[in-house]
Design a protein around this motif. Structure first.
Motif, mmCIF file in Angstrom:
data_model
loop_
_atom_site.group_PDB
_atom_site.id
_atom_site.type_symbol
_atom_site.label_atom_id
_atom_site.label_comp_id
_atom_site.label_asym_id
_atom_site.label_seq_id
_atom_site.Cartn_x
_atom_site.Cartn_y
_atom_site.Cartn_z
ATOM 1 N N HIS A 16 8.388 10.899 9.213
ATOM 2 C CA HIS A 16 8.707 9.058 8.416
ATOM 3 C C HIS A 16 8.073 8.447 9.699
ATOM 4 C CE1 HIS A 16 12.294 7.382 10.556
ATOM 5 N NE2 HIS A 16 13.112 9.493 10.317
ATOM 6 N N VAL A 17 8.623 6.688 8.997
ATOM 7 C CA VAL A 17 7.902 5.953 9.565
ATOM 8 C C VAL A 17 8.818 5.299 10.309
ATOM 9 C CG1 VAL A 17 6.297 3.911 8.980
ATOM 10 C CG2 VAL A 17 5.281 5.516 8.408
ATOM 11 N N ASP A 18 8.776 4.119 10.833
ATOM 12 C CA ASP A 18 10.010 3.426 11.661
ATOM 13 C C ASP A 18 9.515 1.954 12.012
ATOM 14 O OD1 ASP A 18 12.781 3.637 12.321
ATOM 15 O OD2 ASP A 18 12.411 4.864 14.189
ATOM 16 N N CYS A 38 0.779 -1.355 0.080
ATOM 17 C CA CYS A 38 0.091 -0.332 -0.211
ATOM 18 C C CYS A 38 0.502 0.587 0.184
ATOM 19 C CB CYS A 38 -1.024 0.183 1.261
ATOM 20 S SG CYS A 38 -0.084 0.436 2.560
ATOM 21 N N CYS A 39 2.113 0.863 0.052
ATOM 22 C CA CYS A 39 2.545 2.245 0.430
ATOM 23 C C CYS A 39 2.825 2.997 -1.357
ATOM 24 C CB CYS A 39 4.425 2.275 0.732
ATOM 25 S SG CYS A 39 5.312 3.414 0.606
ATOM 26 N N PRO A 40 2.369 4.088 -1.547
ATOM 27 C CA PRO A 40 2.623 4.633 -2.751
ATOM 28 C C PRO A 40 3.975 5.824 -3.273
ATOM 29 C CG PRO A 40 1.755 6.360 -0.626
ATOM 30 C CD PRO A 40 2.114 4.710 -0.312
ATOM 31 N N THR A 41 4.708 5.581 -2.725
ATOM 32 C CA THR A 41 6.578 5.895 -2.667
ATOM 33 C C THR A 41 7.285 4.914 -2.680
ATOM 34 O OG1 THR A 41 6.952 6.622 -0.639
ATOM 35 C CG2 THR A 41 5.438 8.073 -1.485
ATOM 36 N N GLY A 42 6.625 3.854 -2.304
ATOM 37 C CA GLY A 42 7.926 2.816 -2.563
ATOM 38 C C GLY A 42 8.786 2.577 -1.088
ATOM 39 N N ALA A 43 8.564 4.058 -0.446
ATOM 40 C CA ALA A 43 9.799 3.531 0.912
ATOM 41 C C ALA A 43 9.514 2.797 1.290
ATOM 42 C CB ALA A 43 9.126 4.916 1.720
ATOM 43 N N SER A 44 8.368 2.249 1.562
ATOM 44 C CA SER A 44 8.506 0.687 2.254
ATOM 45 C C SER A 44 8.840 -0.365 1.138
ATOM 46 C CB SER A 44 7.047 0.704 2.983
ATOM 47 O OG SER A 44 7.025 1.289 4.054
ATOM 48 N N HIS A 45 9.530 -1.356 1.522
ATOM 49 C CA HIS A 45 10.003 -1.773 0.033
ATOM 50 C C HIS A 45 11.312 -3.292 0.950
ATOM 51 C CE1 HIS A 45 13.828 0.400 1.631
ATOM 52 N NE2 HIS A 45 14.716 -0.740 0.815
ATOM 53 N N LYS A 66 12.895 8.399 1.289
ATOM 54 C CA LYS A 66 11.171 9.029 0.235
ATOM 55 C C LYS A 66 9.534 8.974 1.298
ATOM 56 C CE LYS A 66 12.363 5.751 -3.476
ATOM 57 N NZ LYS A 66 12.130 4.384 -4.146
ATOM 58 N N CYS A 67 9.764 8.451 2.120
ATOM 59 C CA CYS A 67 8.303 8.711 2.914
ATOM 60 C C CYS A 67 8.107 9.381 2.588
ATOM 61 C CB CYS A 67 8.661 8.190 4.152
ATOM 62 S SG CYS A 67 7.090 7.487 5.188
ATOM 63 N N ILE A 68 6.677 10.147 3.138
ATOM 64 C CA ILE A 68 6.075 11.187 2.745
ATOM 65 C C ILE A 68 5.064 10.950 4.157
ATOM 66 C CG2 ILE A 68 4.988 11.721 0.648
ATOM 67 C CD1 ILE A 68 2.977 10.379 0.771
ATOM 68 N N GLY A 69 4.886 9.779 5.262
ATOM 69 C CA GLY A 69 4.001 9.929 6.384
ATOM 70 C C GLY A 69 3.023 9.687 6.336
ATOM 71 N N CYS A 70 2.045 9.779 4.423
ATOM 72 C CA CYS A 70 1.111 9.357 4.688
ATOM 73 C C CYS A 70 0.185 7.958 5.677
ATOM 74 C CB CYS A 70 0.639 8.862 3.512
ATOM 75 S SG CYS A 70 1.259 7.328 2.935
ATOM 76 N N GLY A 71 0.790 7.388 6.224
ATOM 77 C CA GLY A 71 -0.242 6.565 7.072
ATOM 78 C C GLY A 71 -0.744 5.448 7.048
ATOM 79 N N ALA A 72 -0.689 5.002 5.746
ATOM 80 C CA ALA A 72 -1.437 3.952 5.025
ATOM 81 C C ALA A 72 -0.798 2.514 5.845
ATOM 82 C CB ALA A 72 -1.177 3.894 2.968
ATOM 83 N N CYS A 73 1.110 2.196 5.503
ATOM 84 C CA CYS A 73 1.088 1.448 5.861
ATOM 85 C C CYS A 73 1.391 0.433 6.826
ATOM 86 C CB CYS A 73 2.997 1.600 5.379
ATOM 87 S SG CYS A 73 3.348 2.345 6.781
ATOM 88 N N ILE A 74 1.154 2.200 8.339
ATOM 89 C CA ILE A 74 0.616 2.121 9.830
ATOM 90 C C ILE A 74 -0.792 0.924 9.981
ATOM 91 C CG2 ILE A 74 0.290 2.988 11.987
ATOM 92 C CD1 ILE A 74 2.294 4.819 11.258
HETATM 93 S S1 SF4 Z 1 3.992 6.534 5.590
HETATM 94 FE FE1 SF4 Z 1 4.184 4.433 5.029
HETATM 95 S S2 SF4 Z 1 3.223 4.256 3.338
HETATM 96 FE FE2 SF4 Z 1 3.156 6.399 3.668
HETATM 97 S S3 SF4 Z 1 5.191 6.272 2.536
HETATM 98 FE FE3 SF4 Z 1 5.786 6.660 3.808
HETATM 99 S S4 SF4 Z 1 6.548 4.499 4.218
HETATM 100 FE FE4 SF4 Z 1 5.083 4.602 2.652
#
Ligand code: SF4
Ligand code: SF4
Lengths: 313, 177
Positions: free
Chosen positions: B111-113, B68-75, B88-96
């Motif tokens: 960012h997400v950690d 679900c990560c829109p940017t590929g930050a989670s990989h 690369k993470c925009i902090g949208c919270g989708a992955c959380i």
């Molecule tokens: S918050 Fe999660 S889903 Fe959103 S960009 Fe960052 S790693 Fe990807």
């Protein structure tokens, strides 16, 4: 009695004791996106059907608000990002499996489209409008020529945007309440219903007002049908989804959901619209505001309740 | 290569050394944790059973957070380790929202950690910090594709489970029971 007690040492902010990662921004953004999608869908549809002059409220006037809705929605989305300076990373890649990603790209297409459509009909509100520079006049001429293409794009992107507002939630299997494919059609219908309600406000003739009141009535009916279906699906599903549904069937969201969303947001405006069809004098603003309120509350309640629902292990 | 971890619930005493070791090793912000201890008490009094588990990201094989990560930050990194690229993470919270285990958090920097299986240590040939520090030696880490690795060996011998496999994420942290 047999009991199971789970004690966790984890206490991460916004994660425990239950998820609180999305606040007002996301439901507001989904509401505005759904509403914009609804208005654009009808504007495009009635243009394609050749009813531009008959239903000027839908085709020419109501779409004027759409750019504002979308810009406010995007602003809310931006405010929700916690790593704001990196937001452009959204537009460096397309990830088909990520609703966030294709939603962002859909908005990238539909926002400029809505601005063009609104600009083409600015004379509805300012009859003496003059684009002043010849280049702007040329651009206007160009788009007028291809209005039918714009209309088709609005219908297609409108449906995608409307469905996306629901799929954003339903793609999360981790939150059992959201994890139902009904949310896509439900949010699409809710967006179309909100769009029809706004068009009623902009309608130029009684005929147009009644048409959209009828359409809205039908859409509310479909919404109620989908909501019943959603709960039937939950009840027939696994324990986590039964627990999720119980939030609305006796749990903490029972009263807000059935009173604000279903009662005030659907049934009351439906009754008022039926009365209007029978030529009773009802100020149109009342059902319109109620429908918009219900549509907004639906997003808020699903967003917040979904974050309460979880897997237990 | 498929990195995985096995954790012995019969040996774990719930001392939380793994939690502190991770916080120190990975500079986890105060008040947050990437791994944590869960105690489950089950049964009818006085016949109670306690299971103690050190939990963390399961580095799922079919991970919704990467999907679900829109940017590929989670990989996926090599060996199937799931990590987040902060820039690369925009902090949208989708992955959380997508993780059934709630293994991720939003870092105060935005960012997400989450747990990385201590990728930086593995690359140097060391064990993850939690595994290295455990006083009861209840954790095993290694490559599942290598039949002689610690983790493959212990999974061959012992009964084990994963957490909520029905969520469909194919978790790769195994609990010995
Ligand atoms: S918050 Fe999660 S889903 Fe959103 S960009 Fe960052 S790693 Fe990807
Ligand atoms: S445990 Fe959660 S964060 Fe870790 S890989 Fe699985 S879904 Fe992603």
């Amino acid at each position: 009695m047999r009991e199971e007690i789970i004690v966790s040492g984890r206490m991460n902010p916004h994660i425990d004791p239950h998820l609180e990662i999305w606040h007002w921004h996301i439901p507001l953004y989904l509401f505005l996106g759904g509403l914009a999608a609804g208005i654009l869908f009808f504007a495009g549809l009635y243009f394609i059907l050749g009813k531009e002059n008959k239903y000027t409220g839908a085709v020419r006037r109501a779409p004027i608000v759409v750019p504002f809705l979308l810009v406010i929605g995007l602003l809310a989305l931006f405010l929700d990002l916690r790593h704001k300076l990196f937001f452009w990373q959204l537009y460096t890649t397309i990830k088909i499996q990520s609703p966030m990603s294709w939603g962002a790209w859909t908005l990238m297409g539909i926002t400029p489209l809505s601005i063009v459509w609104a600009a083409l009909h600015i004379r509805e509100f300012f009859p003496n409008w003059d684009w002043k520079f010849s280049i702007l006049k040329d651009i206007e001429k160009f788009f007028v020529q291809y209005k039918i293409v714009l209309a088709w794009a609005m219908v297609i992107l409108g449906v995608i945007l409307g469905i996306y507002t629901g799929i954003l939630f339903s793609a999360f299997n981790a939150r059992p309440l959201w994890n139902t494919s009904i949310l896509g059609p439900l949010f699409l219908t809710s967006g179309l219903s909100a769009g029809a309600a706004v068009i009623i406000l902009f309608a130029q003739s009684k005929k147009e007002r009644l048409l959209f009141a009828k359409l809205d009535l039908m859409l509310i009916g479909i919404e109620l049908f989908l909501i019943v279906h959603m709960f039937m699906g939950f009840q027939a599903s696994t324990q986590v989804q039964i627990d999720a549904a119980s939030l609305f069937l006796g749990g903490s969201y029972t009263a807000p959901f059935w009173i604000f969303v279903v009662g005030i947001g659907m049934i009351v405006p439906a009754i008022l619209e039926i009365l209007e069809l029978f030529h009773k004098k009802i100020p149109v603003i009342i059902p319109v505001v109620l429908v918009l309120f219900g549509s907004l509350m639906l997003r808020f309640i699903i967003a917040y309740a979904g974050q309460l629902s979880r897997w237990l292990y | 290569m498929r990195y995985a971890m096995a954790i012995d619930t019969k040996k774990c005493v719930g001392c939380s050394d793994c939690v502190v070791a991770c916080q120190t090793e990975n500079n986890v912000p105060i008040g947050y944790c990437r791994d944590w201890v869960v105690e489950v008490t089950d049964g009818t009094y006085p016949q109670l059973e306690i299971e103690i588990r050190s939990e963390r990201c399961n580095h799922c094989d079919n991970s919704p957070c990467v999907r679900c990560c829109p940017t590929g930050a989670s990989h996926y990194e090599k060996g199937g380790i799931v990590t987040v690229t902060a820039h690369k993470c925009i902090g949208c919270g989708a992955c959380i929202a997508s993780c059934p285990y709630d293994a991720r958090y939003s870092h105060p920097d935005g960012h997400v950690d989450k747990c990385t299986f201590c990728l930086h240590r593995i690359e140097k040939g060391q064990q993850p910090a939690c595994v290295a520090v455990c006083p009861t030696k209840c954790m095993y880490f290694g490559d599942l594709d290598d039949p002689n690795s610690d983790v493959s060996q212990v999974l061959k011998k012992r009964k084990h489970k994963t957490l909520i496999p029905e969520a469909g994420t194919k978790p790769q942290v195994y609990y010995l029971i």
